[in-house]
Enzyme design. Sequence first.
Site, short mmCIF file in Angstrom:
data_model
loop_
_atom_site.label_atom_id
_atom_site.label_comp_id
_atom_site.label_asym_id
_atom_site.label_seq_id
_atom_site.Cartn_x
_atom_site.Cartn_y
_atom_site.Cartn_z
N PRO A 35 -3.88 24.00 2.17
CA PRO A 35 -3.06 23.73 0.99
C PRO A 35 -3.18 24.86 -0.04
O PRO A 35 -4.26 25.15 -0.54
CB PRO A 35 -3.63 22.42 0.44
CG PRO A 35 -4.85 22.12 1.20
CD PRO A 35 -5.02 23.10 2.30
N GLU A 36 -2.06 25.50 -0.32
CA GLU A 36 -1.97 26.50 -1.39
C GLU A 36 -1.12 25.87 -2.49
O GLU A 36 -0.84 24.69 -2.45
CB GLU A 36 -1.35 27.80 -0.85
CG GLU A 36 -2.12 28.35 0.34
CD GLU A 36 -1.56 29.66 0.90
OE1 GLU A 36 -0.87 30.39 0.15
OE2 GLU A 36 -1.80 29.94 2.08
#
Length: 274
Positions: free
Chosen positions: A2-3
Amino acid sequence: MPELPEVETIVRGLRPHLIGRTFAEVELVRSSVLRVPDPVTFEGLVQGAQVVGVGRRGKFIHLVLRGGPHLVIHLGMTGTLTLRKAPEPRLAHTHLVLWLDDGRELRYRDPRRFGRVLLGTPGQLERLGALPRLGPEPLAPTFGRSGFAESLRRTTRPLKAALLDQAVVAGCGNIYADEACFVARVRPTRRGRTLSRAEAMRLGAALPLVMRQALGLRGSSFADFRDGFGAKGEAHEALFVYGRGGLPCVRCGVTLRQTRVGGRTTVYCHRCQR
DNA sequence: CCCCTATCCTGAGGGC
DNA sequence: TGCCCTCAGGATAGGG
Protein backbone atom coordinates in the site's frame (compact mmCIF):
# COMPACT_ATOMS: atom_id res chain seq x y z
CA MET A 1 2.31 -2.77 -1.03
CA PRO A 2 0.00 0.00 0.00
CA GLU A 3 1.35 3.38 -1.12
CA LEU A 4 -0.45 6.71 -1.11
CA PRO A 5 -3.24 5.82 -3.61
CA GLU A 6 -3.95 2.54 -1.84
CA VAL A 7 -3.98 4.11 1.62
CA GLU A 8 -6.18 6.96 0.39
CA THR A 9 -8.59 4.41 -1.13
CA ILE A 10 -8.90 2.74 2.27
CA VAL A 11 -9.37 6.06 4.08
CA ARG A 12 -12.08 7.33 1.71
CA GLY A 13 -13.90 4.02 1.88
CA LEU A 14 -13.84 3.68 5.65
CA ARG A 15 -14.46 7.32 6.61
CA PRO A 16 -18.27 7.46 6.29
CA HIS A 17 -18.59 4.10 8.07
CA LEU A 18 -16.33 4.98 10.99
CA ILE A 19 -17.15 8.62 11.75
CA GLY A 20 -19.39 8.80 14.81
CA ARG A 21 -18.95 5.11 15.66
CA THR A 22 -17.60 3.99 19.04
CA PHE A 23 -15.11 1.18 19.67
CA ALA A 24 -17.14 -1.07 21.95
CA GLU A 25 -14.40 -3.65 22.47
CA VAL A 26 -10.69 -3.90 21.77
CA GLU A 27 -9.06 -7.23 20.94
CA LEU A 28 -5.29 -6.90 20.77
CA VAL A 29 -4.29 -10.32 19.44
CA ARG A 30 -0.60 -9.61 18.91
CA SER A 31 0.56 -6.75 21.08
CA SER A 32 3.94 -6.53 19.30
CA VAL A 33 2.25 -4.65 16.44
CA LEU A 34 1.88 -1.78 18.90
CA ARG A 35 4.82 0.60 18.92
CA VAL A 36 3.63 2.66 21.88
CA PRO A 37 4.45 2.26 25.56
CA ASP A 38 2.01 -0.35 26.84
CA PRO A 39 -0.89 -2.52 25.68
CA VAL A 40 -3.00 -1.99 28.79
CA THR A 41 -3.06 1.78 28.34
CA PHE A 42 -3.79 1.22 24.66
CA GLU A 43 -6.88 -0.87 25.32
CA GLY A 44 -8.04 1.50 28.04
CA LEU A 45 -7.80 4.52 25.79
CA VAL A 46 -9.34 2.97 22.69
CA GLN A 47 -12.21 1.10 24.35
CA GLY A 48 -15.28 3.30 24.48
CA ALA A 49 -13.67 5.98 22.32
CA GLN A 50 -15.62 7.59 19.51
CA VAL A 51 -14.12 8.16 16.06
CA VAL A 52 -14.38 11.81 15.06
CA GLY A 53 -12.06 11.81 12.05
CA VAL A 54 -10.44 9.50 9.50
CA GLY A 55 -7.44 10.85 7.61
CA ARG A 56 -4.10 10.11 6.06
CA ARG A 57 -0.60 11.57 6.14
CA GLY A 58 1.81 9.86 3.76
CA LYS A 59 1.15 6.14 4.18
CA PHE A 60 -0.12 6.57 7.74
CA ILE A 61 -3.83 6.20 8.46
CA HIS A 62 -5.09 8.42 11.30
CA LEU A 63 -8.26 7.53 13.19
CA VAL A 64 -8.91 10.63 15.28
CA LEU A 65 -10.59 9.79 18.59
CA ARG A 66 -12.74 12.13 20.67
CA GLY A 67 -10.55 13.86 23.21
CA GLY A 68 -7.53 14.17 20.94
CA PRO A 69 -5.62 10.90 20.61
CA HIS A 70 -4.94 9.49 17.17
CA LEU A 71 -4.95 5.77 16.46
CA VAL A 72 -2.28 5.65 13.75
CA ILE A 73 -1.87 2.65 11.47
CA HIS A 74 0.88 1.93 8.97
CA LEU A 75 0.19 -1.05 6.71
CA GLY A 76 3.80 -1.85 5.85
CA MET A 77 4.01 -4.28 2.95
CA THR A 78 1.09 -6.61 3.46
CA GLY A 79 -1.20 -4.84 5.93
CA THR A 80 -4.97 -4.57 5.48
CA LEU A 81 -7.56 -2.64 7.45
CA THR A 82 -11.02 -3.98 6.72
CA LEU A 83 -14.52 -3.56 8.06
CA ARG A 84 -16.35 -6.86 8.48
CA LYS A 85 -19.52 -8.19 9.98
CA ALA A 86 -18.54 -9.98 13.18
CA PRO A 87 -19.45 -13.55 12.11
CA GLU A 88 -17.30 -13.46 8.96
CA PRO A 89 -14.30 -15.78 9.41
CA ARG A 90 -11.15 -14.11 10.65
CA LEU A 91 -8.07 -14.62 8.49
CA ALA A 92 -4.74 -15.68 9.97
CA HIS A 93 -2.40 -12.85 11.02
CA THR A 94 -5.24 -10.68 12.26
CA HIS A 95 -3.41 -8.73 14.97
CA LEU A 96 -6.00 -6.20 16.15
CA VAL A 97 -9.80 -6.23 16.12
CA LEU A 98 -11.86 -3.18 17.07
CA TRP A 99 -15.52 -3.97 17.65
CA LEU A 100 -17.82 -1.19 16.56
CA ASP A 101 -21.09 -0.29 18.27
CA ASP A 102 -23.04 -1.41 15.17
CA GLY A 103 -21.97 -5.08 15.26
CA ARG A 104 -19.16 -4.76 12.74
CA GLU A 105 -15.44 -5.20 13.32
CA LEU A 106 -12.49 -3.18 12.08
CA ARG A 107 -9.75 -5.73 11.50
CA TYR A 108 -6.05 -5.04 11.17
CA ARG A 109 -4.18 -7.88 9.51
CA ASP A 110 -0.55 -8.03 8.42
CA PRO A 111 1.11 -11.39 7.57
CA ARG A 112 4.61 -9.99 7.12
CA ARG A 113 4.36 -7.67 10.14
CA PHE A 114 6.17 -4.74 8.59
CA GLY A 115 3.26 -2.54 9.64
CA ARG A 116 2.55 -1.03 13.04
CA VAL A 117 -0.03 0.65 15.19
CA LEU A 118 0.52 3.79 17.25
CA LEU A 119 -1.62 5.72 19.69
CA GLY A 120 -1.19 9.21 21.05
CA THR A 121 -1.94 12.85 20.49
CA PRO A 122 0.07 14.31 17.61
CA GLY A 123 2.22 16.07 20.21
CA GLN A 124 2.92 12.88 22.16
CA LEU A 125 3.75 10.93 19.02
CA GLU A 126 6.13 13.65 17.90
CA ARG A 127 7.87 13.73 21.28
CA LEU A 128 8.29 9.94 21.17
CA GLY A 129 9.74 10.19 17.68
CA ALA A 130 7.11 7.61 16.72
CA LEU A 131 6.26 9.31 13.44
CA PRO A 132 8.98 9.98 10.87
CA ARG A 133 9.49 13.38 9.30
CA LEU A 134 7.27 13.48 6.22
CA GLY A 135 7.76 15.54 3.08
CA PRO A 136 5.06 17.25 1.00
CA GLU A 137 1.84 15.50 -0.02
CA PRO A 138 1.70 14.77 -3.77
CA LEU A 139 -2.07 15.27 -3.88
CA ALA A 140 -1.99 18.66 -2.13
CA PRO A 141 -2.80 21.60 -4.42
CA THR A 142 0.40 23.25 -3.13
CA PHE A 143 2.66 20.34 -4.12
CA GLY A 144 4.03 22.23 -7.11
CA ARG A 145 5.31 24.97 -4.79
CA SER A 146 6.52 22.60 -2.04
CA GLY A 147 10.18 22.57 -3.03
CA PHE A 148 10.01 18.91 -4.06
CA ALA A 149 11.68 19.44 -7.44
CA GLU A 150 14.42 21.56 -5.85
CA SER A 151 15.12 18.97 -3.14
CA LEU A 152 15.63 16.31 -5.83
CA ARG A 153 18.27 18.51 -7.44
CA ARG A 154 20.19 18.78 -4.17
CA THR A 155 20.86 15.08 -3.51
CA THR A 156 23.63 12.87 -4.84
CA ARG A 157 21.46 9.79 -4.35
CA PRO A 158 19.83 8.00 -7.28
CA LEU A 159 16.40 9.44 -8.04
CA LYS A 160 14.74 6.20 -7.01
CA ALA A 161 16.25 6.36 -3.51
CA ALA A 162 15.17 9.99 -3.10
CA LEU A 163 11.59 9.23 -4.22
CA LEU A 164 11.34 6.40 -1.67
CA ASP A 165 12.54 8.72 1.13
CA GLN A 166 9.38 9.79 2.99
CA ALA A 167 11.09 13.00 4.10
CA VAL A 168 11.51 14.02 0.44
CA VAL A 169 7.92 13.22 -0.54
CA ALA A 170 5.23 11.54 1.55
CA GLY A 171 3.49 8.40 0.39
CA CYS A 172 5.64 7.30 -2.54
CA GLY A 173 6.71 3.65 -2.70
CA ASN A 174 8.30 1.36 -5.23
CA ILE A 175 5.42 1.23 -7.72
CA TYR A 176 4.74 4.94 -8.15
CA ALA A 177 8.44 5.90 -7.97
CA ASP A 178 9.03 3.83 -11.13
CA GLU A 179 5.80 5.03 -12.75
CA ALA A 180 6.60 8.70 -12.12
CA CYS A 181 10.12 8.30 -13.55
CA PHE A 182 8.65 6.71 -16.68
CA VAL A 183 6.07 9.47 -17.20
CA ALA A 184 8.78 12.11 -16.58
CA ARG A 185 11.10 10.24 -19.02
CA VAL A 186 13.98 10.19 -16.53
CA ARG A 187 15.99 7.13 -15.51
CA PRO A 188 15.51 6.20 -11.85
CA THR A 189 19.24 5.49 -11.65
CA ARG A 190 20.10 9.15 -12.31
CA ARG A 191 21.67 11.06 -9.41
CA GLY A 192 19.43 13.88 -8.25
CA ARG A 193 22.25 16.39 -8.74
CA THR A 194 22.41 15.62 -12.47
CA LEU A 195 18.77 16.55 -13.16
CA SER A 196 18.01 19.63 -15.21
CA ARG A 197 15.40 22.02 -13.87
CA ALA A 198 13.02 20.83 -16.58
CA GLU A 199 13.51 17.16 -15.66
CA ALA A 200 12.90 17.84 -11.97
CA MET A 201 9.77 19.80 -12.87
CA ARG A 202 8.55 16.92 -15.02
CA LEU A 203 8.93 14.57 -12.05
CA GLY A 204 7.08 17.05 -9.85
CA ALA A 205 4.20 16.95 -12.30
CA ALA A 206 4.37 13.20 -13.00
CA LEU A 207 4.13 12.00 -9.42
CA PRO A 208 0.71 13.57 -8.64
CA LEU A 209 -0.45 12.45 -12.08
CA VAL A 210 0.34 8.76 -11.64
CA MET A 211 -1.05 8.81 -8.10
CA ARG A 212 -4.35 10.43 -9.10
CA GLN A 213 -4.70 7.93 -11.92
CA ALA A 214 -4.11 5.02 -9.50
CA LEU A 215 -6.49 6.50 -6.93
CA GLY A 216 -9.18 6.72 -9.62
CA LEU A 217 -8.75 2.97 -10.16
CA ARG A 218 -8.88 2.32 -6.41
CA GLY A 219 -5.22 1.33 -6.08
CA SER A 220 -2.91 -1.41 -7.33
CA SER A 221 -3.58 -4.94 -6.07
CA PHE A 222 -0.77 -7.36 -6.76
CA ALA A 223 -0.68 -10.00 -4.04
CA ASP A 224 -1.94 -8.19 -1.00
CA PHE A 225 -3.65 -4.83 -1.33
CA ARG A 226 -7.34 -4.71 -0.43
CA ASP A 227 -9.55 -1.73 0.27
CA GLY A 228 -11.43 -1.18 3.53
CA PHE A 229 -13.99 -3.81 2.52
CA GLY A 230 -11.64 -6.49 1.18
CA ALA A 231 -11.98 -5.60 -2.51
CA LYS A 232 -9.10 -5.36 -4.99
CA GLY A 233 -8.19 -2.26 -6.98
CA GLU A 234 -7.54 -2.14 -10.71
CA ALA A 235 -4.63 0.28 -11.01
CA HIS A 236 -2.05 -2.50 -11.45
CA GLU A 237 -3.56 -3.25 -14.87
CA ALA A 238 -2.73 0.27 -16.05
CA LEU A 239 0.90 0.49 -14.91
CA PHE A 240 3.56 1.42 -17.49
CA VAL A 241 6.68 -0.17 -16.00
CA TYR A 242 6.28 -1.65 -12.51
CA GLY A 243 6.21 -5.45 -12.70
CA ARG A 244 6.87 -5.33 -16.47
CA GLY A 245 10.63 -5.96 -16.65
CA GLY A 246 11.47 -7.86 -19.84
CA LEU A 247 8.19 -6.84 -21.49
CA PRO A 248 7.94 -4.22 -24.26
CA CYS A 249 7.74 -0.52 -23.41
CA VAL A 250 4.18 0.67 -24.02
CA ARG A 251 5.56 3.85 -25.59
CA CYS A 252 8.39 2.67 -27.88
CA GLY A 253 8.28 -1.13 -27.79
CA VAL A 254 11.87 -1.74 -26.63
CA THR A 255 12.36 -4.34 -23.88
CA LEU A 256 12.07 -2.80 -20.39
CA ARG A 257 15.14 -3.20 -18.22
CA GLN A 258 15.02 -4.41 -14.64
CA THR A 259 17.73 -3.57 -12.14
CA ARG A 260 18.20 -2.79 -8.44
CA VAL A 261 18.43 0.76 -7.15
CA GLY A 262 18.48 1.67 -3.48
CA GLY A 263 17.98 -2.02 -2.71
CA ARG A 264 14.71 -2.10 -4.64
CA THR A 265 13.66 -3.70 -7.92
CA THR A 266 13.50 -0.96 -10.50
CA VAL A 267 12.09 -1.11 -14.04
CA TYR A 268 12.62 1.50 -16.74
CA CYS A 269 12.82 2.00 -20.49
CA HIS A 270 16.39 2.76 -21.51
CA ARG A 271 15.20 4.42 -24.69
CA CYS A 272 12.38 6.63 -23.38
CA GLN A 273 14.06 7.47 -20.09
CA ARG A 274 17.38 9.34 -20.08
C1' DC B 1 25.80 15.17 7.33
C1' DC B 2 24.86 12.05 3.91
C1' DC B 3 24.65 7.67 1.77
C1' DC B 4 24.33 2.66 1.69
C1' DT B 5 23.39 -1.97 3.37
C1' DA B 6 21.38 -5.37 6.34
C1' DT B 7 17.44 -6.55 8.89
C1' DC B 8 12.74 -7.64 10.13
C1' DC B 9 8.78 -11.28 8.29
C1' DT B 10 5.72 -14.65 5.59
C1' DG B 11 3.96 -16.57 1.42
C1' DA B 12 4.41 -17.35 -3.43
C1' DG B 13 6.70 -19.48 -7.04
C1' DG B 14 10.46 -22.03 -9.37
C1' DG B 15 13.49 -26.00 -9.73
C1' DC B 16 14.33 -30.71 -9.00
C1' DT C 1 4.06 -34.51 -4.42
C1' DG C 2 6.94 -32.16 -1.53
C1' DC C 3 10.94 -29.86 -0.15
C1' DC C 4 14.19 -26.15 -0.39
C1' DC C 5 15.68 -21.94 -2.12
C1' DT C 6 14.95 -17.23 -3.59
C1' DC C 7 12.49 -13.17 -3.77
C1' DA C 8 9.13 -9.43 -2.73
C1' DG C 9 9.91 -4.54 0.01
C1' DG C 10 8.70 -0.01 3.99
C1' DA C 11 11.21 1.70 7.41
C1' DT C 12 15.09 1.98 10.32
C1' DA C 13 19.52 0.89 12.77
C1' DG C 14 24.16 1.15 12.30
C1' DG C 15 28.44 1.36 9.55
C1' DG C 16 31.38 3.93 6.30
